[in-house]
Design a protein around this motif. Sequence first.
Motif, PDB file in Angstrom:
ATOM      1  N   ASN A  33      46.079   1.150 -71.319  1.00 23.64           N
ATOM      2  CA  ASN A  33      45.477   1.441 -72.625  1.00 23.64           C
ATOM      3  C   ASN A  33      44.133   2.092 -72.404  1.00 23.64           C
ATOM      4  O   ASN A  33      43.229   1.470 -71.849  1.00 23.64           O
ATOM      5  N   VAL A  34      43.986   3.340 -72.796  1.00 23.63           N
ATOM      6  CA  VAL A  34      42.682   3.997 -72.655  1.00 23.63           C
ATOM      7  C   VAL A  34      42.331   4.610 -74.009  1.00 23.63           C
ATOM      8  O   VAL A  34      42.225   5.819 -74.150  1.00 23.63           O
ATOM      9  N   VAL A  35      42.154   3.724 -74.991  1.00 22.78           N
ATOM     10  CA  VAL A  35      41.972   4.164 -76.375  1.00 22.78           C
ATOM     11  C   VAL A  35      40.767   5.097 -76.511  1.00 22.78           C
ATOM     12  O   VAL A  35      40.806   6.086 -77.228  1.00 22.78           O
ATOM     13  N   CYS A  36      39.663   4.806 -75.797  1.00 23.58           N
ATOM     14  CA  CYS A  36      38.460   5.636 -75.932  1.00 23.58           C
ATOM     15  C   CYS A  36      38.430   6.746 -74.899  1.00 23.58           C
ATOM     16  O   CYS A  36      37.416   7.430 -74.746  1.00 23.58           O
ATOM     17  N   GLY A  38      38.523   6.401 -71.670  1.00 25.71           N
ATOM     18  CA  GLY A  38      37.813   6.027 -70.447  1.00 25.71           C
ATOM     19  C   GLY A  38      36.308   6.136 -70.567  1.00 25.71           C
ATOM     20  O   GLY A  38      35.616   6.321 -69.564  1.00 25.71           O
ATOM     21  N   GLY A  40      34.353   3.675 -71.784  1.00 27.36           N
ATOM     22  CA  GLY A  40      33.718   2.357 -71.799  1.00 27.36           C
ATOM     23  C   GLY A  40      33.368   1.878 -73.195  1.00 27.36           C
ATOM     24  O   GLY A  40      32.498   1.031 -73.361  1.00 27.36           O
ATOM     25  N   LYS A  41      34.066   2.415 -74.213  1.00 26.48           N
ATOM     26  CA  LYS A  41      33.693   2.077 -75.586  1.00 26.48           C
ATOM     27  C   LYS A  41      34.684   1.144 -76.285  1.00 26.48           C
ATOM     28  O   LYS A  41      34.363   0.584 -77.317  1.00 26.48           O
ATOM     29  N   CYS A  42      35.909   1.065 -75.781  1.00 24.04           N
ATOM     30  CA  CYS A  42      36.914   0.319 -76.542  1.00 24.04           C
ATOM     31  C   CYS A  42      37.232  -1.047 -75.936  1.00 24.04           C
ATOM     32  O   CYS A  42      37.715  -1.935 -76.630  1.00 24.04           O
ATOM     33  N   GLY A  43      37.010  -1.222 -74.656  1.00 23.56           N
ATOM     34  CA  GLY A  43      37.278  -2.504 -74.003  1.00 23.56           C
ATOM     35  C   GLY A  43      38.759  -2.799 -73.828  1.00 23.56           C
ATOM     36  O   GLY A  43      39.138  -3.931 -73.538  1.00 23.56           O
ATOM     37  N   CYS A  45      40.848  -1.533 -71.588  1.00 23.21           N
ATOM     38  CA  CYS A  45      41.392  -1.358 -70.229  1.00 23.21           C
ATOM     39  C   CYS A  45      40.978  -2.533 -69.339  1.00 23.21           C
ATOM     40  O   CYS A  45      40.723  -2.352 -68.151  1.00 23.21           O
ATOM     41  N   LEU A  76      36.117  -3.506 -66.779  1.00 22.57           N
ATOM     42  CA  LEU A  76      36.821  -2.401 -67.443  1.00 22.57           C
ATOM     43  C   LEU A  76      37.318  -1.440 -66.363  1.00 22.57           C
ATOM     44  O   LEU A  76      36.512  -0.935 -65.564  1.00 22.57           O
ATOM     45  N   CYS A  78      38.146   1.548 -66.473  1.00 26.67           N
ATOM     46  CA  CYS A  78      37.609   2.911 -66.519  1.00 26.67           C
ATOM     47  C   CYS A  78      36.180   2.987 -65.997  1.00 26.67           C
ATOM     48  O   CYS A  78      35.694   4.079 -65.704  1.00 26.67           O
TER      49      CYS A  78
HETATM   50 FE1  FES Z   1      38.040   2.347 -73.336  1.00 33.46          FE
HETATM   51 FE2  FES Z   1      38.019   1.687 -70.732  1.00 33.46          FE
HETATM   52  S1  FES Z   1      39.365   3.009 -71.772  1.00 33.46           S
HETATM   53  S2  FES Z   1      36.738   0.997 -72.303  1.00 33.46           S
END
Ligand code: FES
Length: 623
Positions: A33-36, A38, A40-43, A45, A76, A78
């Motif tokens: 899951n890399v919603v943002c 990568g 570091g904004k979505c948490g 991963c 995380l 990413c």
């Molecule tokens: Fe969103 Fe790592 S992909 S915090």
Amino acid sequence: MPTVTFLPGYRKVTVPGGTTILDAARAAGLSMNVVCGGQGKCGKCLVFIKEGTATFDRDKYRRFFSDDEIARGACLACQATVVGDVLVNVPAESLIQEQKILVEVPGQEGIPFNPAVRKYVVRLEPPSLDDTTPDLTRVLEGIEKQGGPPPTSIYAPLDVLCFLPLVLRRNEWNATATVALAPVGYRLSSVDGGDTSERLYGAAVDLGTTTVVAYLWSLTDGRILATASNYNRQISCGEDILSRVNFSRKSGLSQLQQLATESINEALTTAADTAGIDREEIFEVMVAGNTVMTHLFLGIDPAYMITEPYIPVVRRMLSTGAGQIGIAAHRNAEVYTFPAVSNFIGGDIIADILATGMTDREEATLMVDIGTNFEAVLGNSDWMLSCAGAAGPALEGGEVLFGMRANPGAIERVAIDAETLTPTCSTINGVRPRGICGSGLIDLLAELLRTCVIDRTGRINLDISHPRVRKGQYYPEYVVAWKKETSVGKDIVMTENDIRNLIMSKAAIHGACMTLLDAAGLEPGDIGRVCFAGAFGNYLNKENAITVGLIPEMPLDRVENIGNGAITGANIALINRKRRKELDAIARRITYIELNAEPSFMDRYTSSCFLPHTDFTLFPHVQ
Ligand code: FES
């Protein structure tokens, strides 16, 4: 070089020191899951370092982890980089889960049937010394006798000519010719022995950033034979559009092209197997995708779309030989891609427009397609205005602590009892909750407002004395599901910060809608219909969408969910040649409004950062 081992499954990969755990996971074939993207904004991963070391600034990302997770080595993927050999545990929720893909859309069988490819059975007189007509002329005249186009308008590719003498003579001059409408004139796609007139198929494809949906049609009678869906395999190279373009810039273009083709072929194979047909008898494929997806699918470099002055290589409808780009269909099948209006209003939105039927109506229709980005089109048979913007990933589950995509375990519906403040939730597939997806988030926002747990600015009222309303570790929060009820081993909460992010997302969409209305000189009451396209819109509670001010207030019977508009539009363009011909003209007719260059947009956005809005007169029926 360090070795990274991923649990469960003990997948090993050797990577240079300094590689992120996310890149190592990709190299190991894991789709995380890399919603943002990568950043570091979505948490989303989350991984756990079991043994070995990785560099990671835990303090900086502390808000994403519980104390227990910290103790277990949470980081995380990413943002953590490999230093030496490392053993990493990847929890199931950090991997891309089976998603609820919007495949079945009602009303498809009612599309007027007028295909662009037809078969003609020709029973020819053999040549003789008295009749030395060449084989091709003989076939083309046979086609015309059967009601087909005149011989001079039909182009015959070389490979058809190469097989032609053998096919005709082996089948005693009885054959079936497949003739397709080409951008100019017609094309003789195939000549086969005997009567194959019952076997003529076409496929419509929605090539989404995350998923691929295919419909297989009989082009002899306009029946849907099968549908299929799967993930876009490009996900392993980045979840969002920007990360795909960046991947392609690092010499990954051919890999992305191949992955898009493989994803479509997987869907076509599943559909063909379900229907019991041979893929070689698919003679047309119609693909609707956004502008970047279309470029990547065709192997065209999208790099110049993300750097000033943001230019795509092509916007018009293209047709390409299936064999040329590796699509698993007849070698002479044509693969059509939808035209685009701009980098942001792509072929998927043109397909949505076709699905709404707005180009045939006098009344104004507002169509909104919501994902990580949103696109909005306002117009009728005479004019159309469009705009696009970032909804922020909040509505797709990013930037919300327990937000998630519409996967099993996602809370998709919520109602809160006004007396007890107890929520009633339903989850996708009815399993224990893991998080909350977009439709559940909008329900929650509306219900928290209705029950006065939050005020119109989105602030949680901590004066309420109730175990579900509490201070929280970082922000005030409302407990949606207790730890014992969930499958993630912790309370699922909605924090004040989540609410702020959701309000900003909905404000961007409402502000964009109002900017379009203003540009057209219309009021919300002038809109005949609002059509939500896409998976998010399909599961959205319309009343709650208005309660929170996602869209302008209007009678609920004017709000429609059209479901997967991209596949509906692709179906229409596949089986109706007249509609297909209109696509380029529709795209040219749409005026694109750049929101960042529109001074009034920022004011409208700011005014919309309340529930439902600062101007209550715009929402007279919302209490
Ligand atoms: Fe969103 Fe790592 S992909 S915090």
